[in-house]
Design a protein around this motif. Structure first.
Motif, short mmCIF file in Angstrom:
data_model
loop_
_atom_site.label_atom_id
_atom_site.label_comp_id
_atom_site.label_asym_id
_atom_site.label_seq_id
_atom_site.Cartn_x
_atom_site.Cartn_y
_atom_site.Cartn_z
N CYS A 1 0.71 -1.19 0.15
CA CYS A 1 -0.11 0.02 0.67
C CYS A 1 0.59 1.20 0.08
N GLY A 2 1.77 1.12 -0.98
CA GLY A 2 2.85 1.77 -1.37
C GLY A 2 2.52 3.18 -2.31
N PHE A 3 2.61 4.68 -1.97
CA PHE A 3 2.60 5.86 -3.04
C PHE A 3 2.14 5.35 -4.63
N ASN A 4 3.09 4.54 -4.11
CA ASN A 4 3.48 4.03 -6.54
C ASN A 4 2.01 2.85 -6.62
N SER A 5 2.22 2.19 -5.89
CA SER A 5 1.88 0.75 -5.46
C SER A 5 -0.35 0.89 -5.76
N ASN A 6 -0.36 2.36 -4.68
CA ASN A 6 -1.56 2.81 -4.93
C ASN A 6 -2.31 2.74 -6.65
N LEU A 7 -1.11 4.20 -6.66
CA LEU A 7 -0.38 5.01 -8.31
C LEU A 7 -0.90 3.46 -8.82
N VAL A 8 -0.33 3.20 -9.14
CA VAL A 8 -1.08 1.15 -10.13
C VAL A 8 -2.47 1.48 -10.13
N LYS A 9 -2.10 0.48 -8.57
CA LYS A 9 -4.63 0.66 -8.58
C LYS A 9 -5.51 1.20 -9.19
N ALA A 10 -5.27 2.60 -8.53
CA ALA A 10 -5.61 4.28 -9.37
C ALA A 10 -5.26 3.95 -10.73
N ARG A 11 -4.81 3.51 -11.49
CA ARG A 11 -4.25 3.74 -12.45
C ARG A 11 -5.40 2.23 -14.07
N ILE B 1 -8.11 1.27 -12.70
CA ILE B 1 -9.80 1.83 -11.59
C ILE B 1 -9.84 3.05 -12.83
N ALA B 2 -9.03 3.57 -13.32
CA ALA B 2 -9.13 4.88 -14.22
C ALA B 2 -9.21 3.99 -15.58
N ARG B 3 -8.45 3.40 -16.19
CA ARG B 3 -8.77 2.70 -17.58
C ARG B 3 -10.46 1.92 -17.45
N GLU B 4 -10.72 1.28 -16.21
CA GLU B 4 -11.70 0.67 -16.43
C GLU B 4 -12.57 1.31 -16.27
N ASN B 5 -13.02 2.89 -16.37
CA ASN B 5 -14.11 3.65 -16.22
C ASN B 5 -14.03 4.77 -17.18
N GLY B 6 -12.74 4.92 -17.94
CA GLY B 6 -12.49 6.06 -19.20
C GLY B 6 -11.22 6.69 -18.66
N ALA B 7 -11.37 6.64 -17.73
CA ALA B 7 -10.33 8.12 -17.20
C ALA B 7 -8.82 7.66 -17.46
N ASN B 8 -8.72 9.15 -18.03
CA ASN B 8 -6.68 9.33 -18.36
C ASN B 8 -6.33 9.67 -17.88
N ILE B 9 -6.67 10.46 -16.66
CA ILE B 9 -5.98 11.45 -15.91
C ILE B 9 -5.97 10.74 -14.07
N VAL B 10 -4.89 10.12 -13.87
CA VAL B 10 -4.85 10.04 -12.72
C VAL B 10 -4.48 11.42 -11.37
N LYS B 11 -5.49 11.97 -11.23
CA LYS B 11 -4.97 13.01 -10.25
C LYS B 11 -5.38 12.63 -8.18
N VAL B 12 -3.82 12.91 -7.90
CA VAL B 12 -3.71 12.60 -6.44
C VAL B 12 -4.24 14.38 -5.91
N THR B 13 -5.33 14.32 -4.82
CA THR B 13 -5.38 15.56 -3.93
C THR B 13 -5.80 15.50 -2.46
N GLU B 14 -5.09 14.54 -2.30
CA GLU B 14 -4.13 14.65 -0.72
C GLU B 14 -4.03 12.96 -0.45
N SER B 15 -2.80 13.53 0.14
CA SER B 15 -1.45 12.70 0.70
C SER B 15 -1.38 12.51 2.18
N LYS B 16 -1.23 11.10 2.74
CA LYS B 16 -0.92 11.63 3.89
C LYS B 16 0.55 10.04 4.18
N LYS B 17 1.24 10.08 4.53
CA LYS B 17 2.29 9.45 4.58
C LYS B 17 2.67 8.35 5.52
N PRO B 18 2.60 7.01 5.26
CA PRO B 18 2.56 6.45 6.58
C PRO B 18 3.18 6.95 8.31
#
Length: 128
Positions: free
Chosen positions: A68-78, A80-97
């Motif tokens: 559940c690292g930052f990059n792992s979460n972004l891979v999962k977000a990508r 989800i994005a592709r499944e729903n037709g989005a081509n931009i993943v925008k991080v709006t909030e981030s909290k470190k471990p």
């Protein structure tokens, strides 16, 4: 009975190790292929004016989360994005471990952009 309890235990163990993802899609578009590029915009990157918001997601910690690292979460977000037709993943909030969570907790917005996403300043995904 032992078999049922064993099966339930295995399912609980496997699902408790995953991070939590809550997704809300408000404007689903045509699914993208794995060949379609998805841009990652960090908090300091601007979303293009004419991009259409598709939805959002919140990545959290289940208490026993792994991968559940930052990059792992972004891979999962990508994905989800592709499944729903989005081509931009925008991080709006981030909290470190921290002391309370071993995971990055991030909030993401998904957008569909008809322009050239390669021309956007973006976060470069770090994959080991």
């Amino acid at each position: 009975m032992k078999r049922i309890l064993s099966t339930i235990s295995v399912v609980l163990i496997l699902t408790s190790c995953a991070s939590t993802i809550k997704t809300t899609i408000t404007n689903q578009e045509k699914t993208l292929t794995t060949n379609d590029k998805v841009a990652f915009l960090d908090m300091n990157h601007e979303v293009p004016e004419n991009a259409i918001r598709i939805g959002n997601a919140k990545f959290g910690d289940s208490g026993f989360s792994t991968d559940c690292g930052f990059n792992s979460n972004l891979v999962k977000a990508r994905k989800i994005a592709r499944e729903n037709g989005a081509n931009i993943v925008k991080v709006t909030e981030s909290k470190k471990p921290d002391l309370w969570s071993s995971c990055y907790r991030i909030k993401i917005d998904f957008y569909k952009y008809e322009g050239d996403i390669n021309s956007l300043p973006q976060y470069q995904l770090q994959i080991n």
